[in-house]
Each structure stands twice: as structure tokens, then as C-alpha cells.
Design a protein around this motif. Structure first.
Motif, short mmCIF file in Angstrom:
data_model
loop_
_atom_site.label_atom_id
_atom_site.label_comp_id
_atom_site.label_asym_id
_atom_site.label_seq_id
_atom_site.Cartn_x
_atom_site.Cartn_y
_atom_site.Cartn_z
N GLU A 99 0.05 1.93 -12.95
CA GLU A 99 0.70 1.74 -14.24
C GLU A 99 -0.30 1.70 -15.40
N THR A 100 -1.40 0.99 -15.22
CA THR A 100 -2.35 0.82 -16.32
C THR A 100 -3.51 1.81 -16.28
N GLY A 101 -3.80 2.33 -15.10
CA GLY A 101 -4.94 3.23 -14.96
C GLY A 101 -6.27 2.49 -14.84
N LYS A 102 -6.22 1.16 -14.88
CA LYS A 102 -7.43 0.36 -14.75
C LYS A 102 -7.67 0.00 -13.29
N SER A 103 -8.92 -0.32 -12.98
CA SER A 103 -9.23 -0.69 -11.60
C SER A 103 -8.66 -2.07 -11.28
N LEU A 104 -8.38 -2.29 -10.00
CA LEU A 104 -7.82 -3.55 -9.55
C LEU A 104 -8.84 -4.67 -9.72
N GLY A 105 -8.35 -5.87 -9.94
CA GLY A 105 -9.22 -7.03 -10.10
C GLY A 105 -9.60 -7.64 -8.76
N PHE A 106 -10.42 -8.66 -8.83
CA PHE A 106 -10.93 -9.32 -7.63
C PHE A 106 -9.80 -9.85 -6.75
N GLU A 107 -8.86 -10.58 -7.34
CA GLU A 107 -7.80 -11.20 -6.55
C GLU A 107 -6.94 -10.17 -5.83
N LYS A 108 -6.59 -9.10 -6.53
CA LYS A 108 -5.77 -8.04 -5.93
C LYS A 108 -6.52 -7.36 -4.78
N CYS A 109 -7.80 -7.06 -4.99
CA CYS A 109 -8.61 -6.43 -3.93
C CYS A 109 -8.74 -7.36 -2.73
N LEU A 110 -8.95 -8.63 -2.99
CA LEU A 110 -9.07 -9.60 -1.91
C LEU A 110 -7.77 -9.66 -1.11
N GLY A 111 -6.65 -9.70 -1.82
CA GLY A 111 -5.36 -9.73 -1.14
C GLY A 111 -5.12 -8.49 -0.29
N LEU A 112 -5.45 -7.32 -0.81
CA LEU A 112 -5.28 -6.08 -0.04
C LEU A 112 -6.18 -6.07 1.20
N CYS A 113 -7.42 -6.52 1.04
CA CYS A 113 -8.34 -6.55 2.18
C CYS A 113 -7.86 -7.53 3.25
N ARG A 114 -7.39 -8.68 2.83
CA ARG A 114 -6.90 -9.67 3.79
C ARG A 114 -5.65 -9.19 4.51
N ALA A 115 -4.75 -8.57 3.76
CA ALA A 115 -3.47 -8.17 4.33
C ALA A 115 -3.56 -6.94 5.22
N ASN A 116 -4.43 -6.00 4.87
CA ASN A 116 -4.36 -4.69 5.51
C ASN A 116 -5.60 -4.25 6.28
N HIS A 117 -6.71 -4.95 6.15
CA HIS A 117 -7.94 -4.41 6.71
C HIS A 117 -8.69 -5.36 7.62
N ALA A 118 -7.99 -6.30 8.19
CA ALA A 118 -8.50 -7.16 9.26
C ALA A 118 -9.83 -7.83 8.94
N LEU A 119 -9.99 -8.21 7.69
CA LEU A 119 -11.18 -9.00 7.37
C LEU A 119 -10.93 -10.43 7.83
N GLY A 120 -11.93 -11.03 8.42
CA GLY A 120 -11.78 -12.38 8.96
C GLY A 120 -11.36 -13.37 7.89
N SER A 121 -10.30 -14.10 8.15
CA SER A 121 -9.77 -15.01 7.14
C SER A 121 -10.74 -16.14 6.83
N GLY A 122 -11.50 -16.61 7.80
CA GLY A 122 -12.46 -17.68 7.54
C GLY A 122 -13.54 -17.22 6.60
N LEU A 123 -14.05 -16.02 6.81
CA LEU A 123 -15.09 -15.48 5.94
C LEU A 123 -14.56 -15.25 4.54
N ILE A 124 -13.38 -14.67 4.47
CA ILE A 124 -12.81 -14.38 3.16
C ILE A 124 -12.45 -15.67 2.44
N ASP A 125 -11.89 -16.65 3.16
CA ASP A 125 -11.55 -17.90 2.50
C ASP A 125 -12.78 -18.55 1.90
N GLN A 126 -13.88 -18.58 2.64
CA GLN A 126 -15.12 -19.17 2.12
C GLN A 126 -15.66 -18.35 0.96
N SER A 127 -15.66 -17.03 1.12
CA SER A 127 -16.14 -16.16 0.05
C SER A 127 -15.27 -16.32 -1.19
#
Length: 91
Positions: A43-71
Motif C-alpha cells: 500500500e505505501t511502497g515503504k519497507s516493512l518495519g522491525f516489528e512487522k519483519c519480526l512477526g513474519l520471521c516468527r510466524a513463517n520461518h521457524a526462527l527459535g522463539s527463545g532467541l527472537i524473544d530475547q533479541s
């Protein structure tokens, strides 16, 4: 680089924290790009922010939740500190 290497302490912590947050965001975007995920908002043509990228990585790309939570905690804390220092310098 000049802020970090200067004799003056003003802005050093803020600069380091902002660069840390940016580096974490770029790493998340790299993971998404490797998995052929578009890192731009349609919609905006702008790159996704940190929170959105983090959510996509957690939901779809099997990044360890413990590592991501701490990060995530570290990055959110760093961003909050940087924002407080930036607002303090502006007022």
C-alpha cells in the motif's frame, strides 16, 4: 562513526542503539528475502518495519522463539532508550 569516536559523550549511546536496532532489522529482512518474502508494504511502497519483519520471521520461518524473544527484548529496550535520548536532545 564520528559520533562514536568523538570526545564528547553526547549522542554516543543513542547512535550505538540506533545502529543496533537497524542492524537487527536488516538481518530480519535478509531472512525474509532469502525466503522470497517481499519486504515492502504494497500500500505505501515503504519497507516493512522491525516489528512487522519480526512477526513474519516468527510466524513463517521457524526462527527459535527463545532467541527472537530475547533479541526482541533487547532491541525494543534499545529503541526506547534511543528515543528517550533523542527526545531529550530535541527539547
Amino acid at each position: 562513526m564520528a559520533t562514536f569516536n568523538s570526545y564528547d559523550e553526547d549522542g554516543r549511546v543513542t547512535s550505538v542503539l540506533l545502529h543496533l536496532q537497524h542492524a537487527a532489522e536488516m538481518l530480519l529482512k535478509a531472512v525474509l528475502c532469502q525466503h522470497k518474502v517481499n519486504v515492502f508494504d504494497k500500500e505505501t511502497g515503504k519497507s516493512l518495519g522491525f516489528e512487522k519483519c519480526l512477526g513474519l520471521c516468527r510466524a513463517n520461518h521457524a526462527l527459535g522463539s527463545g532467541l527472537i524473544d530475547q533479541s526482541q527484548k533487547i532491541t525494543v529496550a534499545a529503541r526506547a532508550m534511543a528515543e528517550r535520548k533523542t527526545i531529550g536532545h530535541l527539547s
